[in-house]
Design a protein around this motif. Structure first.
Motif, PDB file in Angstrom:
ATOM      1  N   SER A 185      -0.306   3.463  -0.595  1.00 27.79           N
ATOM      2  CA  SER A 185       0.595   2.814   0.713  1.00 27.79           C
ATOM      3  C   SER A 185      -0.200   1.663   0.419  1.00 27.79           C
ATOM      4  CB  SER A 185       0.842   3.852   1.463  1.00 27.79           C
ATOM      5  OG  SER A 185      -0.375   4.166   2.553  1.00 27.79           O
ATOM      6  N   LEU A 186      -1.178   1.669   0.971  1.00 25.34           N
ATOM      7  CA  LEU A 186      -1.629   0.724   1.208  1.00 25.34           C
ATOM      8  C   LEU A 186      -1.538  -0.717   0.497  1.00 25.34           C
ATOM      9  CD1 LEU A 186      -4.828   1.291   3.458  1.00 25.34           C
ATOM     10  CD2 LEU A 186      -3.151   0.191   3.470  1.00 25.34           C
ATOM     11  N   LYS A 187      -1.729  -0.069  -1.391  1.00 24.49           N
ATOM     12  CA  LYS A 187      -1.698  -0.532  -2.288  1.00 24.49           C
ATOM     13  C   LYS A 187       0.404  -1.227  -2.936  1.00 24.49           C
ATOM     14  CE  LYS A 187      -5.143   1.501  -5.658  1.00 24.49           C
ATOM     15  NZ  LYS A 187      -5.147   2.573  -5.709  1.00 24.49           N
ATOM     16  N   TYR A 188       1.037  -0.285  -2.440  1.00 24.33           N
ATOM     17  CA  TYR A 188       2.075  -1.064  -2.757  1.00 24.33           C
ATOM     18  C   TYR A 188       2.987  -1.680  -1.503  1.00 24.33           C
ATOM     19  CZ  TYR A 188       1.567   2.437  -6.894  1.00 24.33           C
ATOM     20  OH  TYR A 188       1.565   2.702  -8.399  1.00 24.33           O
ATOM     21  N   SER A 189       1.931  -2.096  -0.412  1.00 24.16           N
ATOM     22  CA  SER A 189       3.066  -2.534   0.936  1.00 24.16           C
ATOM     23  C   SER A 189       2.928  -4.409   0.352  1.00 24.16           C
ATOM     24  CB  SER A 189       1.877  -2.601   1.838  1.00 24.16           C
ATOM     25  OG  SER A 189       0.620  -3.374   1.558  1.00 24.16           O
ATOM     26  N   GLY A 240      -3.078   8.067  12.833  1.00 26.71           N
ATOM     27  CA  GLY A 240      -3.285   6.810  11.780  1.00 26.71           C
ATOM     28  C   GLY A 240      -3.660   6.404  10.792  1.00 26.71           C
ATOM     29  N   ILE A 241      -2.309   6.130  11.312  1.00 29.40           N
ATOM     30  CA  ILE A 241      -1.611   4.891  10.293  1.00 29.40           C
ATOM     31  C   ILE A 241      -2.152   3.317  11.190  1.00 29.40           C
ATOM     32  CG2 ILE A 241       0.479   3.729   9.497  1.00 29.40           C
ATOM     33  CD1 ILE A 241       1.966   6.206  10.109  1.00 29.40           C
ATOM     34  N   SER A 242      -2.510   3.032   9.595  1.00 24.44           N
ATOM     35  CA  SER A 242      -2.915   1.642   9.948  1.00 24.44           C
ATOM     36  C   SER A 242      -2.164  -0.090   9.819  1.00 24.44           C
ATOM     37  CB  SER A 242      -4.608   1.585   9.127  1.00 24.44           C
ATOM     38  OG  SER A 242      -3.849   1.110   7.737  1.00 24.44           O
ATOM     39  N   TYR A 243      -0.818   0.193   9.066  1.00 20.60           N
ATOM     40  CA  TYR A 243      -0.304  -1.073   9.531  1.00 20.60           C
ATOM     41  C   TYR A 243       0.867  -0.206   8.162  1.00 20.60           C
ATOM     42  CZ  TYR A 243       2.074  -3.909   5.461  1.00 20.60           C
ATOM     43  OH  TYR A 243       3.200  -5.580   5.419  1.00 20.60           O
ATOM     44  N   VAL A 244       2.167  -0.928   9.225  1.00 21.60           N
ATOM     45  CA  VAL A 244       3.900  -0.199   9.327  1.00 21.60           C
ATOM     46  C   VAL A 244       4.458  -1.780   8.260  1.00 21.60           C
ATOM     47  CG1 VAL A 244       3.673   1.736  10.874  1.00 21.60           C
ATOM     48  CG2 VAL A 244       3.821  -1.158  11.895  1.00 21.60           C
ATOM     49  N   GLU A 245       5.277  -1.012   7.872  1.00 23.04           N
ATOM     50  CA  GLU A 245       6.284  -1.804   6.888  1.00 23.04           C
ATOM     51  C   GLU A 245       8.032  -0.623   7.065  1.00 23.04           C
ATOM     52  OE1 GLU A 245       5.137  -3.743   3.570  1.00 23.04           O
ATOM     53  OE2 GLU A 245       6.162  -3.778   2.368  1.00 23.04           O
ATOM     54  N   PRO A 246       8.565  -1.029   8.470  1.00 21.24           N
ATOM     55  CA  PRO A 246       9.461  -0.803   8.857  1.00 21.24           C
ATOM     56  C   PRO A 246      10.691  -1.315   8.459  1.00 21.24           C
ATOM     57  CG  PRO A 246       9.011  -1.975  11.176  1.00 21.24           C
ATOM     58  CD  PRO A 246       7.858  -2.178   9.874  1.00 21.24           C
ATOM     59  N   ALA A 277     -10.181  -1.757   2.037  1.00 21.29           N
ATOM     60  CA  ALA A 277     -11.926  -1.590   2.642  1.00 21.29           C
ATOM     61  C   ALA A 277     -11.630  -0.624   4.201  1.00 21.29           C
ATOM     62  CB  ALA A 277     -12.164  -3.025   2.882  1.00 21.29           C
ATOM     63  N   ALA A 278     -11.095  -0.915   5.098  1.00 20.45           N
ATOM     64  CA  ALA A 278     -11.367  -0.224   5.959  1.00 20.45           C
ATOM     65  C   ALA A 278     -11.004   1.147   5.436  1.00 20.45           C
ATOM     66  CB  ALA A 278     -10.210  -1.625   6.772  1.00 20.45           C
ATOM     67  N   TYR A 279      -9.627   1.516   4.899  1.00 20.48           N
ATOM     68  CA  TYR A 279      -9.595   3.012   5.341  1.00 20.48           C
ATOM     69  C   TYR A 279     -10.209   3.857   4.851  1.00 20.48           C
ATOM     70  CZ  TYR A 279      -6.849   6.591   3.671  1.00 20.48           C
ATOM     71  OH  TYR A 279      -6.175   7.983   3.391  1.00 20.48           O
ATOM     72  N   ASN A 280     -10.781   2.787   3.253  1.00 26.45           N
ATOM     73  CA  ASN A 280     -12.343   3.991   2.662  1.00 26.45           C
ATOM     74  C   ASN A 280     -13.165   4.222   3.211  1.00 26.45           C
ATOM     75  OD1 ASN A 280     -10.690   4.112  -0.337  1.00 26.45           O
ATOM     76  ND2 ASN A 280     -12.136   1.976  -0.183  1.00 26.45           N
ATOM     77  N   LYS A 309      -4.189   8.442   7.140  1.00 27.10           N
ATOM     78  CA  LYS A 309      -2.562   7.186   6.519  1.00 27.10           C
ATOM     79  C   LYS A 309      -2.016   6.454   6.392  1.00 27.10           C
ATOM     80  CE  LYS A 309      -1.575  12.013   8.208  1.00 27.10           C
ATOM     81  NZ  LYS A 309      -2.412  11.951   9.621  1.00 27.10           N
ATOM     82  N   GLY A 310      -3.445   5.288   5.785  1.00 27.22           N
ATOM     83  CA  GLY A 310      -2.446   3.877   5.707  1.00 27.22           C
ATOM     84  C   GLY A 310      -1.948   3.867   5.975  1.00 27.22           C
ATOM     85  N   ALA A 311      -0.661   3.528   5.003  1.00 26.26           N
ATOM     86  CA  ALA A 311       0.375   2.402   5.395  1.00 26.26           C
ATOM     87  C   ALA A 311       1.938   3.196   5.577  1.00 26.26           C
ATOM     88  CB  ALA A 311       0.871   1.337   4.177  1.00 26.26           C
ATOM     89  N   LEU A 312       2.327   3.060   6.798  1.00 26.91           N
ATOM     90  CA  LEU A 312       4.505   3.566   6.378  1.00 26.91           C
ATOM     91  C   LEU A 312       4.892   2.932   6.304  1.00 26.91           C
ATOM     92  CD1 LEU A 312       6.259   5.514   8.001  1.00 26.91           C
ATOM     93  CD2 LEU A 312       6.257   5.181  10.001  1.00 26.91           C
ATOM     94  N   LEU A 313       5.107   3.241   4.849  1.00 26.68           N
ATOM     95  CA  LEU A 313       6.181   1.804   4.120  1.00 26.68           C
ATOM     96  C   LEU A 313       7.638   1.964   4.482  1.00 26.68           C
ATOM     97  CD1 LEU A 313       4.036   1.295   1.116  1.00 26.68           C
ATOM     98  CD2 LEU A 313       4.252  -0.071   3.276  1.00 26.68           C
TER      99      LEU A 313
END
Lengths: 544, 544
Positions: free
Chosen positions: A500-504, A249-255, A516-519, A97-101
């Motif tokens: 979501s990773l790009k706009y984090s 499947g979320i690899s980064y969180v920005e709560p 890279a990890a996401y891909n 899922k990439g990032a939870l923003l």
């Protein structure tokens, strides 16, 4: 006729040219294409077999029709139990899922889990202000508090005749001795959890307006905050949040982390733990989880976390000043943990951004003085209004230079602001299920997300407060979005996740690493889809 | 701070610069400005006093809250009885509305009125296929038919023990002798009317999906069409449509008339009245109403009517050819009555436009040969779909050169098509209440209309099938739209009305005349608003 179809295709392509998946669709690999096709086929099959599309025709009117009103993308609280058994859901649950923003930290872990954690804490006490009976229990809230030793009681029951409303009972005893007429210990759990979650009869019945459901929503925080802001629970909650995110499947969180309360209670129920110690604890949990994952050889599953410093829109501009200085001090001490700044709470009824212009611009000047960079990441336009103060928040968020927009539900009403968001890559943090449960829309096909995507607005999907609707992670959000469109497909979902990773707020280096990890995860995922569902589209979904 | 507010104002102006009221707002007269201000003030007062906005705050949660879920722009079938007593409604009822450009002719007159007309017709008979009892009546439809003399019966009751299901009873006798256990004659009326109207428990309960409510909606036509397509009723209905439109401040009507049935029944219940005689009758009614109004010195209240030739999306492309030739022939004979051509019926489930490209382009070639001009005025995008066949109808409607678009509900999902509609002035016929009752949206604040208006899409308001929701005219549509925005005001409503004349199929001369008449009506109206409500904003609304 041929000319007609050629110009038709051309028009469709032009119309879709600014979508976030337009570029990716031109260069998909064979396996991505196959996976996307497979998911489209399954979606069509399930639209009929699960959601009954095409079941009734306009010539099938039956006045005493009592069949359920189901369709793809329907209201989450009633759709959930159906969706979870579908193949599309199974596939979404496996998707990286990439990032939870956009999530409010203390509404990300299931209520049952929070209660489980709370039950291990000796400082946690509970009381009610009215006597609990089978008829009063539905209208009575459990009130929790961490008590210092001196105030602790050894009362044993919240429900026996001797209980005087207002008295604190140890949580464990209150549960153990919960009266059988109220369901005993399991009745206790159900009661507490029902006060931390919005249920369908409220969202779609008694409290079916944005104003009323927000009152219920706010009350869930009243119940769980005294628990979450007790340091031992706080830490366990954060850890659980990270773990359940990774699981999803979320690899980064920005709560969003609310710093509105100035202190947490310490383990002893007495000490006041200030904000900087919260962040030290947060840092500790990140390290712990990363180390655990590294030991398991899964270090790429979690690239880390930062928090968006948040405080409430209830405060006066003068009161806000304290928080802004607090935020600056924390950013100086924890530059790697503070991602940005936001003001939270119900936009329709609380103070609009325009009341805070002065302290907020001073905040920006102070950052320059101190050499800091704390982007605004404002909630704005989380409203049905057209020209209301909440809708007008969009102008101020953008004029103040917001990096992203929380929700931006009403942004599609603003052609000039859409232009600016596209130009400046101001991403909208869209929370489809949240918007639906909180009654800005009644289903996902009615949600403006498709408008946003088709117009090429930068968009990411988020979960907002999943715990309040008995959920966690982002699988359900992706599921609801995927089944509500015939244009979007698996490729689109992947692009949403990548964006979501790009706009984090990750640094450039971290971002490259995370992408890279996401891909890599994505490649494995599409291969899995083809392997699992490619050969036999008709085999039943595996239950999770 | 001053600079901030200046750039904010500038941004807001830019954002709103393409709205349909942008030009008018720069040049309003003092009295228009005053009337607009008055209406805004009343709207704000009533938002609180009538609709309870600001009544509950997010801190007022009550688990056993059973207060009604009301808000401005809420679901029509439950809002109607509240709305009708408001001052804003009173004002909207007096506003000149311009043209009605999207309405299905035989869903424009209240069911009660249609029944009243039908009861005067000796050829009209009724039957049911099951025996009517207090428990079966809800699920049984009344089936009407005009019978030739030879088939007429002198049965006296639909409900007595002797009645054999399937037998025809004269409508008058059936009503007079309707069993007391079923409510007697009034019970008969209620039953028949309930089968011609969508009620709130269906729209918002049992049939709360677009597919299911369309099944109910379609069944209302099954009930009323055998009445409407009986020539004596047909004429009386058309007259009633014109009169009720004029009563509502509508000066020109351009309804869809379905020519799908090839014949009406004649007064004798035997003869088959062909399409050309329908139009002769239509012409006659126009003249009659115009003459009546002229006698009353109100000739400007009704500039006339044309019909949009419509047939059903159920037919095959081959079947369509007959209707296209029929339409050409009628246009040759009645050039002043045929406004355009359309295909009607549920877009989500019936044939999409793309299946008809061949006959439709042939139709355009035939027009050139014959020197005719019959613009397409297609229904398109009346759907929640994103990329479904119904949504894709928009591409075909536009590629085929549609003059306006019926509904275009999903158009806001198409940036390129929006551009084309703005450039080519393709107006959207937006039917807010229809879309809500038929479950494309659950309230007007959730409707894409505000998006359309703010983006500068050409838009007109229409009522679609008001009889199916127990209504008539356009006052309710204007009311719902006006109370659902803080940007739009009285000036905006006036522009919407003016635009409906501009985008109509009237000739240039007629249009100039109609617009001049409108401007005169408008001036009187705004003066009335100021006189009636300017001095004492707090006086109670006059009931209509």
């Amino acid at each position: 006729m041929e000319a007609y179809f050629a110009s038709r295709n051309d028009l469709i392509l032009q119309d879709r040219s600014s979508r976030l998946d337009a570029y990716q669709l031109k260069q998909v690999s064979d396996v991505e294409k196959e996976a996307d096709d497979i998911v489209r086929t399954i979606r069509t099959v399930e639209a009929n077999s699960v959601w009954g599309v095409n079941k009734t025709t306009i010539f099938d009117y039956s006045p005493d029709d009592n069949s359920p009103n189901v369709f793809p993308g329907m209201a989450f609280l009633t759709a959930r139990d159906i969706a979870v058994h579908t193949k599309v859901f199974h596939i979404m649950s496996k998707m990286p899922k990439g990032a939870l923003l956009h999530a409010h930290l203390f509404a990300t872990v299931r209520a049952r889990k929070l209660l489980e954690i709370a039950l291990t804490q000796p400082a946690i006490y509970i009381r009610t202000t009215t006597r609990l009976t089978p008829s009063s229990i539905k209208a009575t809230l459990p009130l929790f508090k961490a008590l210092p030793f001196a105030q602790r009681t050894n009362l044993t029951s919240l429900t026996d005749d001797a209980y005087i409303p207002g008295e604190f009972v140890p949580i464990r005893a209150a549960r153990d001795n919960f009266d059988v007429s109220l369901g005993g210990p399991r009745g206790f759990d159900d009661w507490v959890i029902s006060c931390m979650e919005i249920n369908p009869s409220e969202a779609y019945g008694t409290h079916n307006t944005t104003a009323k459901i927000w009152a219920k929503f706010t009350s869930t925080f009243k119940v769980n905050e005294p628990l979450c802001f007790h340091m031992p629970i706080w830490k366990a909650y954060v850890k659980q949040f990270f773990l359940s995110s990774v699981e999803d499947g979320i690899s980064y969180v920005e709560p969003r982390l609310s710093f509105w309360q100035k202190f947490c209670s310490g383990e002893d129920g007495e000490s006041n733990i200030p904000h900087r110690e919260w962040l030290m604890a947060y840092d500790g949990v990140i390290k712990e989880v990363k180390e655990d994952l590294k030991r398991q050889g899964r270090e790429n599953a979690f690239v880390g976390s930062r928090v968006i410093y948040s405080t409430m829109r209830t405060d006066s501009p003068e009161q806000l000043e304290w928080y802004l200085e607090d935020c600056l001090a924390l950013k100086q001490e924890f530059p790697h943990l503070i991602a940005g700044f936001d003001l939270i709470g119900h936009e329709d009824s609380l103070r609009p951004l325009i009341e805070y212009i002065k302290p907020l611009t001073t905040f920006q000047e102070r950052q320059k003085e101190l050499g800091l960079d704390i982007p605004f990441i404002f909630h704005a336009g989380e409203t049905l209004g057209d020209g209301t103060a909440a809708d007008m928040n969009l102008y101020d968020a953008i004029l103040l230079g917001t990096k992203r927009i929380g929700h931006g539900f009403s942004l599609v009403k603003h052609p000039k602001l859409m232009e600016i968001c596209k130009e400046k890559k101001i991403a909208l943090e869209v929370c489809p299920i949240s918007n639906e449960v909180l009654r800005l829309t009644t289903s996902i096909p009615m949600h403006p997300l498709a408008i946003m995507i088709n117009h090429g607005l930068p968009v990411v999907l988020s979960s907002d407060d999943p715990a309040a609707w008995g959920s966690t992670g982002m699988t359900y959000d992706f599921y609801q979005v995927l089944v509500s469109s015939e244009v979007s497909g698996l490729i689109t979902m992947g692009e949403l996740a990548r964006d979501s990773l790009k706009y984090s707020c990750l640094d450039d280096d971290e971002k490259q690493h995370a992408l890279a990890a996401y891909n890599e995860q994505w490649s494995k995922f599409v291969e899995w889809v083809v392997k699992e569902y490619g050969t036999n589209l008709n085999k039943p979904a595996r239950l999770n």
